[in-house]
Design a protein around this motif. Structure first.
Motif, PDB file in Angstrom:
ATOM      1  N   PHE A   8       0.497 -15.974  -6.582  1.00  0.00           N
ATOM      2  CA  PHE A   8      -0.103 -15.395  -5.375  1.00  0.00           C
ATOM      3  C   PHE A   8       0.216 -13.911  -5.230  1.00  0.00           C
ATOM      4  N   LYS A   9       1.248 -13.441  -5.936  1.00  0.00           N
ATOM      5  CA  LYS A   9       1.672 -12.046  -5.839  1.00  0.00           C
ATOM      6  C   LYS A   9       0.558 -11.080  -6.208  1.00  0.00           C
ATOM      7  N   ALA A  10      -0.473 -11.563  -6.913  1.00  0.00           N
ATOM      8  CA  ALA A  10      -1.582 -10.688  -7.275  1.00  0.00           C
ATOM      9  C   ALA A  10      -2.335 -10.195  -6.052  1.00  0.00           C
ATOM     10  N   ARG A  11      -2.239 -10.893  -4.935  1.00  0.00           N
ATOM     11  CA  ARG A  11      -3.043 -10.579  -3.759  1.00  0.00           C
ATOM     12  C   ARG A  11      -2.563  -9.318  -3.031  1.00  0.00           C
ATOM     13  N   GLY A  12      -1.269  -9.207  -2.806  1.00  0.00           N
ATOM     14  CA  GLY A  12      -0.745  -8.116  -1.999  1.00  0.00           C
ATOM     15  C   GLY A  12      -1.041  -6.718  -2.501  1.00  0.00           C
ATOM     16  N   PRO A  13      -0.810  -6.436  -3.788  1.00  0.00           N
ATOM     17  CA  PRO A  13      -1.016  -5.079  -4.279  1.00  0.00           C
ATOM     18  C   PRO A  13      -2.467  -4.602  -4.252  1.00  0.00           C
ATOM     19  N   PHE A  14      -3.420  -5.517  -4.075  1.00  0.00           N
ATOM     20  CA  PHE A  14      -4.819  -5.107  -3.961  1.00  0.00           C
ATOM     21  C   PHE A  14      -5.219  -4.845  -2.507  1.00  0.00           C
ATOM     22  N   THR A  15      -4.228  -4.708  -1.619  1.00  0.00           N
ATOM     23  CA  THR A  15      -4.505  -4.513  -0.195  1.00  0.00           C
ATOM     24  C   THR A  15      -3.952  -3.173   0.281  1.00  0.00           C
ATOM     25  N   PRO A  16      -4.464  -2.045  -0.242  1.00  0.00           N
ATOM     26  CA  PRO A  16      -3.944  -0.736   0.167  1.00  0.00           C
ATOM     27  C   PRO A  16      -4.719  -0.155   1.347  1.00  0.00           C
ATOM     28  N   SER A  17      -4.335  -0.476   2.557  1.00  0.00           N
ATOM     29  CA  SER A  17      -5.091  -0.006   3.726  1.00  0.00           C
ATOM     30  C   SER A  17      -5.088   1.513   3.838  1.00  0.00           C
ATOM     31  N   GLY A  18      -4.110   2.167   3.213  1.00  0.00           N
ATOM     32  CA  GLY A  18      -4.063   3.623   3.280  1.00  0.00           C
ATOM     33  C   GLY A  18      -4.554   4.295   2.019  1.00  0.00           C
TER      34      GLY A  18
ATOM     35  N   THR B 277       1.450   6.253  -8.167  1.00  0.00           N
ATOM     36  CA  THR B 277       2.311   5.394  -8.981  1.00  0.00           C
ATOM     37  C   THR B 277       2.839   4.219  -8.177  1.00  0.00           C
ATOM     38  N   ARG B 278       3.308   3.218  -8.878  1.00  0.00           N
ATOM     39  CA  ARG B 278       3.777   1.970  -8.254  1.00  0.00           C
ATOM     40  C   ARG B 278       5.133   1.584  -8.807  1.00  0.00           C
ATOM     41  N   ARG B 279       5.825   0.703  -8.114  1.00  0.00           N
ATOM     42  CA  ARG B 279       7.105   0.181  -8.599  1.00  0.00           C
ATOM     43  C   ARG B 279       7.302  -1.222  -8.079  1.00  0.00           C
ATOM     44  N   GLY B 280       7.898  -2.125  -8.904  1.00  0.00           N
ATOM     45  CA  GLY B 280       8.152  -3.484  -8.426  1.00  0.00           C
ATOM     46  C   GLY B 280       9.005  -4.244  -9.422  1.00  0.00           C
ATOM     47  N   SER B 281       9.105  -5.582  -9.252  1.00  0.00           N
ATOM     48  CA  SER B 281       9.880  -6.396 -10.185  1.00  0.00           C
ATOM     49  C   SER B 281       9.336  -7.808 -10.188  1.00  0.00           C
TER      50      SER B 281
ATOM     51  N   LEU C 261       1.566  -5.501  -9.523  1.00  0.00           N
ATOM     52  CA  LEU C 261       1.421  -4.057  -9.367  1.00  0.00           C
ATOM     53  C   LEU C 261       0.851  -3.427 -10.625  1.00  0.00           C
ATOM     54  N   ALA C 262       1.347  -3.846 -11.784  1.00  0.00           N
ATOM     55  CA  ALA C 262       0.861  -3.295 -13.042  1.00  0.00           C
ATOM     56  C   ALA C 262      -0.630  -3.579 -13.213  1.00  0.00           C
ATOM     57  N   LEU C 263      -1.049  -4.788 -12.872  1.00  0.00           N
ATOM     58  CA  LEU C 263      -2.458  -5.150 -12.970  1.00  0.00           C
ATOM     59  C   LEU C 263      -3.310  -4.327 -12.012  1.00  0.00           C
ATOM     60  N   ALA C 264      -2.873  -4.245 -10.750  1.00  0.00           N
ATOM     61  CA  ALA C 264      -3.635  -3.488  -9.759  1.00  0.00           C
ATOM     62  C   ALA C 264      -3.716  -2.015 -10.126  1.00  0.00           C
ATOM     63  N   ALA C 265      -2.607  -1.474 -10.618  1.00  0.00           N
ATOM     64  CA  ALA C 265      -2.600  -0.068 -11.021  1.00  0.00           C
ATOM     65  C   ALA C 265      -3.549   0.172 -12.186  1.00  0.00           C
ATOM     66  N   ARG C 266      -3.534  -0.722 -13.164  1.00  0.00           N
ATOM     67  CA  ARG C 266      -4.421  -0.563 -14.317  1.00  0.00           C
ATOM     68  C   ARG C 266      -5.882  -0.566 -13.898  1.00  0.00           C
ATOM     69  N   GLU C 267      -6.238  -1.476 -12.990  1.00  0.00           N
ATOM     70  CA  GLU C 267      -7.633  -1.575 -12.575  1.00  0.00           C
ATOM     71  C   GLU C 267      -8.067  -0.406 -11.698  1.00  0.00           C
ATOM     72  N   ASN C 268      -7.086   0.314 -11.137  1.00  0.00           N
ATOM     73  CA  ASN C 268      -7.413   1.470 -10.313  1.00  0.00           C
ATOM     74  C   ASN C 268      -7.123   2.793 -11.017  1.00  0.00           C
ATOM     75  N   GLY C 269      -6.767   2.706 -12.313  1.00  0.00           N
ATOM     76  CA  GLY C 269      -6.609   3.901 -13.116  1.00  0.00           C
ATOM     77  C   GLY C 269      -5.424   4.767 -12.761  1.00  0.00           C
ATOM     78  N   ILE C 270      -4.333   4.164 -12.319  1.00  0.00           N
ATOM     79  CA  ILE C 270      -3.133   4.931 -11.995  1.00  0.00           C
ATOM     80  C   ILE C 270      -1.944   4.363 -12.760  1.00  0.00           C
TER      81      ILE C 270
ATOM     82  N   GLY D  35       0.435  -2.579 -19.101  1.00  0.00           N
ATOM     83  CA  GLY D  35       0.484  -1.133 -19.269  1.00  0.00           C
ATOM     84  C   GLY D  35       1.529  -0.403 -18.455  1.00  0.00           C
ATOM     85  N   ALA D  36       2.431  -1.125 -17.791  1.00  0.00           N
ATOM     86  CA  ALA D  36       3.438  -0.465 -16.976  1.00  0.00           C
ATOM     87  C   ALA D  36       4.539   0.146 -17.842  1.00  0.00           C
ATOM     88  N   VAL D  37       5.148   1.210 -17.330  1.00  0.00           N
ATOM     89  CA  VAL D  37       6.336   1.788 -17.941  1.00  0.00           C
ATOM     90  C   VAL D  37       7.545   1.077 -17.326  1.00  0.00           C
TER      91      VAL D  37
END
Length: 375
Positions: A81-91, A96-100, A107-116, A138-140
């Motif tokens: 379910f964690k895939a849901r939250g990072p795709f909800t950027p109201s702002g 860049t992103r960070r998580g564990s 986060l890595a998936l959402a960032a890749r799909e948004n080109g960041i 693709g995360a560092v």
């Protein structure tokens, strides 16, 4: 992620708005029902089964009537379910992103799909499968020590060098609203299935939806989001936690009637996704002024292992130990089961459970062995 003060209000309507936003990026995972599981959940535990538990010596257990409706978020993107939250950027999306853990993969998936770019700090004790999956998106990656101060030190260093925006795994309104969409879908899907099930039961009482949802609780993102999704619906929301080495911080905080969450949690429970304390924003929803979560219950490592074996062998569903903690509460925690028996009566309760995946197969033999040990 937006400044929390500029995010959508923490309401059911905002969960619905978040759902519309993230629909293109997520799967609408199925809800399943098993008659075998219902029968097992509705049985009476014997005195022998209750030996070594808090209910030892109290005679046979209660006999509630339970029907379980399971939301298979193990089939979600990244397996959780964690895939849901990072795709909800109201702002809007930051650079860049960070998580564990599962959050890191999301986060890595959402960032890749948004080109960041995504910069991810992961403790050295992280599940190797989750580490590999995060790198695959693709995360560092940056390895830290397992203790909170060590993780924070590495995080501060990465943010200082890269200008990254810290995205917490649960303590942010956007994350909470995104995770709450799983509860929203569960309510809708279960209502349809429950109506169909009731129609096929001769002489049965017409049922229109869930009586309760029980979710696992680590940091409280899924739990608080689910509670928001149920606000005003009449559905009771409960939490399930491991009891091992104080992992039941929410249970203890509720029982002690504390004004805030317990911040120091150090546990090596097999439910590794639930080793974190409840965050401040989730707490404000779970308890605080809102009190949208009715109660929390804990289960032993043995019960988690037993529930995991049942799910793997009988339901043929692959999940991680953290996922089955709420199910273990329904199957083995006599306090919760007594509540269902007393309030549900002969008709019983329809209970929703949210699963998640990312099981390490290498660890499976040891995980299942715990369930075979004497209580």
């Amino acid at each position: 992620m937006a400044d929390p003060s500029k995010c959508l209000p923490l309401t059911r309507a905002s969960v619905q708005a978040a759902h519309e936003l993230i629909k293109p990026h997520i799967h609408r995972t199925p809800v399943i029902h098993s008659r075998t599981l219902d029968e097992f959940a509705s049985r009476q535990q014997t005195e022998a089964e209750l030996q070594g538990t808090p209910w030892e010596g109290q005679g046979p257990g209660v006999r509630p009537t339970v029907r379980l409706w399971i939301k298979c978020e193990n089939l979600q993107r990244i397996g959780a379910f964690k895939a849901r939250g990072p795709f909800t950027p109201s702002g809007g999306w930051s650079r860049t992103r960070r998580g564990s853990g599962n959050h890191a993969q999301a986060l890595a998936l959402a960032a890749r799909e948004n080109g960041i770019p995504a910069h991810v700090v992961m403790p050295s004790v992280s599940n190797p499968t989750k580490v590999a999956a995060t790198a695959g998106y693709g995360a560092v990656l940056y390895e830290s020590g397992s203790a909170a101060p060590e993780r924070q030190k590495m995080l501060d260093s990465v943010v200082g060098r890269t200008g990254a925006t810290f995205v917490p795994p649960y303590d942010h309104p956007d994350i909470i609203l995104g995770q709450g969409t799983a509860g929203l879908e569960l309510q809708e899907q279960a209502a349809e299935l429950i109506a169909e099930h009731a129609a096929k039961t001769p002489g049965g009482k017409a049922r229109t939806g869930l009586d309760a949802i029980i979710t696992p609780c680590g940091g409280g993102g899924l739990l608080s989001g689910t509670a928001l999704s149920c606000e005003g619906t009449g559905i009771s929301v409960f939490a399930g936690e491991p009891s091992h080495q104080g992992a039941d911080d929410l249970v203890r905080a509720i029982r002690a009637n504390l004004d805030g969450p317990i911040s120091d949690v150090r546990t090596l429970t097999i439910a590794d996704g639930l080793r974190t304390p409840v965050g401040l924003i989730p707490w404000s929803i779970i308890r605080g002024d809102r009190r949208l979560v009715r109660d929390a219950f804990a289960v032993s490592e043995r019960d988690i292992s037993r529930a995991l074996r049942f799910v793997l062998e009988r339901l043929k569903v692959v999940v991680e130990p953290s996922a089955v903690v709420p199910l273990a509460v329904v199957l083995f925690n006599e306090d919760f089961r007594k509540l269902v028996e007393e309030e549900g009566g002969e008709d019983g309760w329809d209970v929703g459970v949210i699963f998640t995946g990312n099981l390490s197969l290498d660890a499976l033999p040891e995980l299942l062995k715990i369930g075979d040990e004497k209580a």
